[in-house]
Design an enzyme around this catalytic site. Sequence first.
Site, PDB file in Angstrom:
ATOM      1  N   ASP A  28     -59.366 -28.907 -12.046  1.00 54.82           N
ATOM      2  CA  ASP A  28     -57.913 -28.795 -11.975  1.00 54.82           C
ATOM      3  C   ASP A  28     -57.460 -27.601 -12.805  1.00 54.82           C
ATOM      4  O   ASP A  28     -57.954 -27.379 -13.910  1.00 54.82           O
ATOM      5  CB  ASP A  28     -57.252 -30.070 -12.488  1.00 54.82           C
ATOM      6  CG  ASP A  28     -57.642 -31.281 -11.638  1.00 54.82           C
ATOM      7  OD1 ASP A  28     -58.024 -31.082 -10.474  1.00 54.82           O
ATOM      8  OD2 ASP A  28     -57.554 -32.413 -12.147  1.00 54.82           O
ATOM      9  N   ASP A  67     -52.442 -43.147  -7.686  1.00 53.05           N
ATOM     10  CA  ASP A  67     -52.510 -42.872  -9.125  1.00 53.05           C
ATOM     11  C   ASP A  67     -51.998 -44.097  -9.860  1.00 53.05           C
ATOM     12  O   ASP A  67     -50.963 -44.677  -9.489  1.00 53.05           O
ATOM     13  CB  ASP A  67     -51.651 -41.657  -9.485  1.00 53.05           C
ATOM     14  CG  ASP A  67     -52.219 -40.361  -8.921  1.00 53.05           C
ATOM     15  OD1 ASP A  67     -53.325 -40.398  -8.346  1.00 53.05           O
ATOM     16  OD2 ASP A  67     -51.547 -39.324  -9.045  1.00 53.05           O
TER      17      ASP A  67
END
Length: 240
Positions: free
Chosen positions: A130, A8
């Site tokens: 998500d 990330d």
Amino acid sequence: MYIIPAIDLIDGKAVRLTQGDYRQKKEYNARPLEVAQQFEDAGLTRLHLVDLDGAREKRVINWKVLEQIAAKTRLHIDFGGGVQSDDDLRVAFECGAKQVTGGSIAVKQPDVFERWLSRFGADRIILGADAKHEKIAVSGWEEGTELWVYDFVDNYVDKGVKYVISTDVSKDGLLQGPSFDLYRNLQDRAPELNIIASGGVSNMQDIETLADMNLFGVIVGKAIYEGRVTLKELMLFSGL
């Protein structure tokens, strides 16, 4: 089942958030390429690369890191975060992404996402689904919706989606185990779907349980960075 390590990105550096909270950021490496090369050296073949700056700003920002990793490794990169327009998608593919994940765009501009599916094919476009408490979350998880995750995924399976990455936001970064029920439910509703589990993996037992479910892949992030899962263990699991 593919083991897919995650990197990330914030400010071009490898970080992890806890439950998607940008205020709970921990930096792990200022040189993401080095991390990616370590994954490749361990025999892993895929990489989940997320532009957290992009997710927040709603445009691709860390494309140079993508370009660098794609040029200097052979990893199959799926890229997400901030892919909100045709230009963003073009940049991601031109910089070396093999697949691109669309989450927010699939919620807010479904016509655009469906056009991408049609134009580039379901093997290159991944649906990002998500969820927090089974409701879809978007924009780097900073926005909630009333969309039930299962209906959301079902709708796109009907439109030809083959791959989905689903993160239970409430578990991400906590190292308390994945949301096994979420993936079982998705699998029961769409057995043909290539499901990639994400969030909560804390040890090899979690990975083995997901493998027994015959999922397509599992994304492993913080567990690697915190030493809960070693690259040697992942090599052995993958038979390398």
